[in-house]
Scaffold this active site. Structure first.
Site, PDB file in Angstrom:
ATOM      1  CG  HIS A   1       1.443  -0.742  -0.526  1.00 52.21           C
ATOM      2  ND1 HIS A   1       0.403  -0.063  -1.138  1.00 52.21           N
ATOM      3  CD2 HIS A   1       1.372  -0.413   0.796  1.00 52.21           C
ATOM      4  CE1 HIS A   1      -0.249   0.643  -0.227  1.00 52.21           C
ATOM      5  NE2 HIS A   1       0.301   0.446   0.949  1.00 52.21           N
TER       6      HIS A   1
ATOM      7  CG  ASP B   1      -4.249   1.751  -3.979  1.00 50.37           C
ATOM      8  OD1 ASP B   1      -3.010   1.832  -4.123  1.00 50.37           O
ATOM      9  OD2 ASP B   1      -5.056   2.271  -4.762  1.00 50.37           O
TER      10      ASP B   1
END
Length: 424
Positions: A396, A400
């Site tokens: 992450h 995204d």
């Protein structure tokens, strides 16, 4: 008589210390020149330490799991000749991957080691002389089968190469047990209070370190999507029927590799490595797909290089070649490094969902679960379809959530409409 002292060699690459992984000899054994004495592990490879002399082992310089400095005493061997002390750095033979090959294990047996005494029969079935802490050679499938049957592998005689336990050996063990009327039927329900401690060294230590490092450094998140693979399974069956005899059989994996290649054209951020110390993301044009492979010594990830330039059968042949090399301990260092994205599958044991751990410094890993037939509603009708989940994880810090979902949806579309895999 003299003493020949062998020191830990300089393996190169700026390495100042290595882990002693395994001894192939013990004090009192007679050894010959070029016989493998020990395995040591660097950060990148397992290395054989062969003997440069003939003689008798009189002292070992460390214990398995011990980290030893280059130049420290590894082993002392009594040799014929003058009574002076001779020293040398051991020659090295790099083994790729970080696991001894079956051939190395066979060839490195001590020349004059005393045979182990056979244990007293402890249960029914053909017995084999193994010590309690000795791990018999067996594939993961055989180990699971033995576990399901409640069989201790160390008690089963292996008839495969280097004493490897096969499925047939488990069947023979059970058959012998059923014909042995003296074995109580209630033995499987007897209370047990034994304990076993297993030192985490060698390959298992490296796997543990990498998994811990990956989970601590990367910000993992997972995304799961189900895919209707009925059409692509029909295409696979058709291609195998038409071309299997001449080109080889196709599994689902080369189709998945092809889907990754095509989807990455629109999502290049997934085919990347993240250097979190330098804070640099490197996106790569070449698609080097790591294919997670289970071996007897642990998880390995051989790499299908330049998957973007391979046909289905080319990918299939390379996946098969690399998997066999990894399982047999013959994959090279280059074949086990340099991946840009990883594909992991547990095959028939794939379960419904999983949460794969990233193969750092990569930022994406695609996990394949098992195919099951389920009733689905298609155009208002309930029909039986072959369904499969993709359980994938992403970093992450780089990827995204929306991009990850769109990437997996792109793979889903390609697999559900397999003609689009080949439309340029």
């Amino acid at each position: 008589m003299g003493t020949h002292v062998i020191k830990m060699p300089d393996i190169g690459e700026g390495i100042a210390e290595v882990e002693l992984s395994q001894w192939h000899v013990k004090v009192g054994d007679l050894v010959v020149e070029d016989q493998v004495l020990a395995d040591v592990m660097t950060d990148k490879a397992m290395v054989d330490i062969p003997s440069p002399v003939h003689g008798k082992v009189i002292a070992l310089g460390g214990q398995p799991g011990e980290v030893m400095a280059v130049g420290s005493v590894l082993i002392s061997i009594e040799v014929e000749g003058a009574g002076n002390l001779k020293e040398s750095a051991a020659p090295v033979v790099t083994k790729e991957p970080v696991a001894p090959t079956v051939e190395a294990v066979v060839e490195s047996k001590p020349v004059a080691a005393a045979p182990r005494p056979a244990p007293a029969p402890a249960c029914q079935g053909p017995m084999v002389a193994r010590e309690a802490d000795e791990r018999p050679l067996a594939s993961p499938a055989v180990r699971k089968h033995a576990l399901d049957l409640g069989i201790q592998l160390r008690l089963v005689r292996g008839t495969g190469p280097a004493g490897r336990v096969l499925h047939e050996d488990l069947d023979a063990y059970l058959a012998q047990g059923q014909s042995n009327a003296s074995a109580p039927a209630a033995a499987a329900y007897a209370q047990r209070n034994d304990e076993e401690q297993i030192q985490v060294i060698g390959m298992r230590r490296k796997i543990a370190q990498r998994m811990q490092d990956a989970t601590q450094r990367a910000a993992h998140f997972s995304y799961v999507e189900e895919i209707d693979v009925t059409a692509i399974e029909e295409l696979r069956a058709h291609l195998n029927e038409k071309h299997g005899a001449s080109r080889g059989k196709l599994t689902l994996l080369p189709f998945l590799v092809r889907a990754l290649v095509v989807a990455l054209r629109d999502f290049p951020q997934m085919n990347a490595r993240y250097d979190d110390e330098a804070q640099v993301i490197t996106r790569l044009g070449a698609v080097h797909v790591g294919v997670a492979t289970q071996s007897d010594v642990g998880l390995m990830v051989p790499v299908v290089r330049h998957a973007e330039a391979r046909s289905l059968w080319d990918s299939a042949a390379e996946i098969s070649r690399l998997a066999n090399a990894a399982r047999n301990g013959k994959a090279s260092r280059d074949e086990l490094s340099g991946s840009t994205i990883t594909l992991t599958s547990l095959g028939a044991l794939g379960g419904i969902v999983s949460t794969p751990v990233l193969n750092l410094p990569e930022v994406a890993i695609v996990g394949v679960n098992k195919i099951v037939e389920r009733p689905m509603v298609v155009k208002g009708q309930v029909v039986i379809r072959k369904m499969m989940n993709l359980s994938s994880s992403f970093d992450h810090r780089v990827v995204d959530g929306m991009d990850a979902a769109l990437f997996i949806q792109a793979i889903r579309g390609l697999l559900e409409q397999p003609a689009t895999l080949f439309v340029e």
